[in-house]
Design a protein around this motif. Structure first.
Motif, mmCIF file in Angstrom:
data_model
loop_
_atom_site.group_PDB
_atom_site.id
_atom_site.type_symbol
_atom_site.label_atom_id
_atom_site.label_comp_id
_atom_site.label_asym_id
_atom_site.label_seq_id
_atom_site.Cartn_x
_atom_site.Cartn_y
_atom_site.Cartn_z
ATOM 1 N N HIS A 7 77.039 19.543 55.294
ATOM 2 C CA HIS A 7 77.865 19.509 56.510
ATOM 3 C C HIS A 7 78.291 18.098 56.911
ATOM 4 O O HIS A 7 78.876 17.903 57.961
ATOM 5 N N LEU A 8 77.997 17.118 56.042
ATOM 6 C CA LEU A 8 78.447 15.754 56.336
ATOM 7 C C LEU A 8 79.971 15.702 56.343
ATOM 8 O O LEU A 8 80.625 16.291 55.486
ATOM 9 N N ALA A 9 80.517 14.953 57.295
ATOM 10 C CA ALA A 9 81.975 14.779 57.355
ATOM 11 C C ALA A 9 82.329 13.465 56.673
ATOM 12 O O ALA A 9 81.770 12.416 56.986
ATOM 13 N N ILE A 10 83.259 13.526 55.727
ATOM 14 C CA ILE A 10 83.607 12.325 54.963
ATOM 15 C C ILE A 10 84.253 11.263 55.856
ATOM 16 O O ILE A 10 84.183 10.071 55.577
ATOM 17 N N VAL A 236 87.337 12.197 48.028
ATOM 18 C CA VAL A 236 86.884 13.413 48.699
ATOM 19 C C VAL A 236 87.994 13.878 49.631
ATOM 20 O O VAL A 236 88.330 13.205 50.594
ATOM 21 N N LYS A 237 88.594 15.022 49.296
ATOM 22 C CA LYS A 237 89.712 15.539 50.106
ATOM 23 C C LYS A 237 89.206 16.511 51.184
ATOM 24 O O LYS A 237 89.856 16.737 52.188
ATOM 25 N N ALA A 238 88.031 17.091 50.923
ATOM 26 C CA ALA A 238 87.496 18.102 51.847
ATOM 27 C C ALA A 238 86.982 17.432 53.126
ATOM 28 O O ALA A 238 86.528 16.288 53.100
ATOM 29 N N ASP A 239 87.053 18.143 54.240
ATOM 30 C CA ASP A 239 86.549 17.596 55.509
ATOM 31 C C ASP A 239 85.032 17.448 55.475
ATOM 32 O O ASP A 239 84.472 16.458 55.937
ATOM 33 N N THR A 240 84.355 18.471 54.924
ATOM 34 C CA THR A 240 82.897 18.384 54.794
ATOM 35 C C THR A 240 82.522 18.508 53.322
ATOM 36 O O THR A 240 83.276 19.065 52.519
ATOM 37 N N MET A 241 81.348 17.995 52.980
ATOM 38 C CA MET A 241 80.971 17.872 51.571
ATOM 39 C C MET A 241 80.796 19.210 50.865
ATOM 40 O O MET A 241 80.923 19.280 49.664
ATOM 41 N N GLU A 242 80.512 20.282 51.637
ATOM 42 C CA GLU A 242 80.280 21.556 50.930
ATOM 43 C C GLU A 242 81.548 22.049 50.228
ATOM 44 O O GLU A 242 81.472 22.840 49.302
ATOM 45 N N ASP A 243 82.713 21.548 50.646
ATOM 46 C CA ASP A 243 83.964 21.970 49.995
ATOM 47 C C ASP A 243 84.418 21.002 48.900
ATOM 48 O O ASP A 243 85.490 21.158 48.330
#
Length: 404
Positions: A7-10, A236-243
């Motif tokens: 759930h970390l936000a890049i 990293v294009k995803a907002d959170t790391m899980e994506d």
């Protein structure tokens, strides 16, 4: 106990990197780069030649001896237009980089194709001294193509073909043409095993003199191989790391190195570069995996992205490494081959590594997450200090020794 970084936000791993701070060319002398020492929450400035004096006594340095291959091939259509093919990883007849590089006659690789729209149909040819290599598209997959290469003389290995007609793949952010100097300077002095498409750049600062000085100080060193993929530059294009899907890279380690690590537990084990760190930590998780599934075949050895965060009661490091050693003895393999997608991010518990020699990384990158996993929120002070004190950034930039 690990907390899960899914759930970390890049956006929390951003800093301002002006273009002029990116080192476009290497320094005249490898070991004259700056070295930022971070130790016990304090920061000091040194030169890289001081590294042997700054390492904790009894340290074991672990190097990645992968060698960058000339993975860019520039083909010309009969009409003269250029099509660039960038070899990413082998598919057939071997997925194993070491074996694929030694293959003769033909092979299929996963590739990026520049100016693909210009390549309407048929095969492309690239002539080199004493031979020719042809390329044909086998299939298109998401974001890349499968390209079948065939060449003459057929007895040449694919490594030799790339050596004769390929070009070194410089990092995209250097945004410049290759110079003759890059051929030597974008390789570490200890590069051995061909297969990387990006250099393990923390190692670019080492010279024979620094190596001799390490030895004189009683600092041990050892080598493993992680073939660095182009995914290392993947933002990293995803907002959170899980994506965000981590790229997989191939890892090779000898039985001797696993024994060395076991003997050294309890003393500082310091990887040179993020690739060495990911390799070392992956060894622990491979041992853990084998404890749970002893029946895994050698070709099934793979550390998935979230494995370290999904195992509730991981074993002691000694236990995991002994399991790995036992497995190698059972299968009578001198070198273990595996692949890893490990993501090391805040919330990760280090099992083997106790410090890191590394360069300064791009904002919003998984490499910055790894640094933050090691030194916590202090990464911001470290990077601010580097920006304020004229450090050079990224692949050809300056170095740091991080000792939490």
């Amino acid at each position: 106990m690990n907390t899960n970084p899914k759930h970390l936000a890049i956006k929390d791993f951003v800093y301002e990197l002006p273009d002029e701070r990116i080192a476009k060319y290497p320094l005249p002398e490898r070991d004259q780069s700056k070295l930022l020492l971070y130790h016990n929450h304090t920061i000091a400035d040194h030169t890289f030649t001081s590294l042997p004096d700054l390492l904790p006594a009894g340290s074991l340095l672990v190097f990645n001896n992968t060698k960058v291959v000339q993975a860019r091939l520039i083909f010309h259509k009969p009409t003269g237009g250029a099509v660039e093919i960038f070899c990413l990883e082998p598919v057939k007849p071997h997925r194993e980089v070491q074996l694929a590089m030694q293959h003769t006659r033909s092979c299929t690789w996963k590739c990026l194709v520049g100016n693909n729209k210009r390549w309407k149909e048929g095969v492309l040819k690239l002539f080199f001294e004493g031979g020719v290599v042809t390329a044909e598209r086998d299939a298109q997959q998401e974001g890349h193509f499968l390209i079948r290469f065939t060449w003459t003389p057929a007895e040449l290995t694919f490594a030799e073909v790339l050596e004769r007609c390929g070009r070194l793949p410089l990092p995209p952010y250097l945004n410049r043409e290759l110079t003759p100097e890059d051929r030597t300077r974008y390789q570490t002095i200890y590069a051995r095993n061909e297969g990387a498409v990006a250099a393990p750049t923390a190692g670019l600062h080492f010279t024979d003199q620094v190596m001799a000085s390490l030895q004189a100080k009683g600092i041990e060193s050892t080598y493993l191989t992680l073939h660095v993929g182009a995914g290392t530059f993947k933002p990293v294009k995803a907002d959170t790391m899980e994506d965000h899907e981590m790229h997989a890279e191939q890892l090779m380690v000898s039985k001797q190195v696993v024994k060395q690590l076991l003997q050294h537990l309890g003393q500082p084990i310091i990887p040179v570069g993020t690739t060495s760190m990911r390799s070392l930590e992956s060894l622990y998780w491979l041992g853990t995996l084998l404890q749970q599934q002893p029946g895994l075949k050698p070709e099934e050895l793979h550390v998935t992205q979230w494995l370290p965060y999904d195992i509730s009661t991981p074993p002691a490091t000694t236990e995991a490494l002994q399991t790995l050693l036992g497995y190698m003895e059972l299968y009578q393999v001198e070198h273990l081959h595996a692949s890893t997608q490990i993501i090391i991010a805040p919330g990760y518990t280090f099992r083997i590594c106790s410090g890191l020699v590394t360069n300064f990384h791009q904002p919003e990158s998984t490499l910055l997450l790894l640094v933050s996993a090691l030194i916590g929120g202090d990464w911001k002070q470290v990077y601010q200090h580097a920006l304020d004190n004229d450090y050079r950034f990224l692949s050809y930039g300056d170095s740091s020794l991080l000792l939490p």
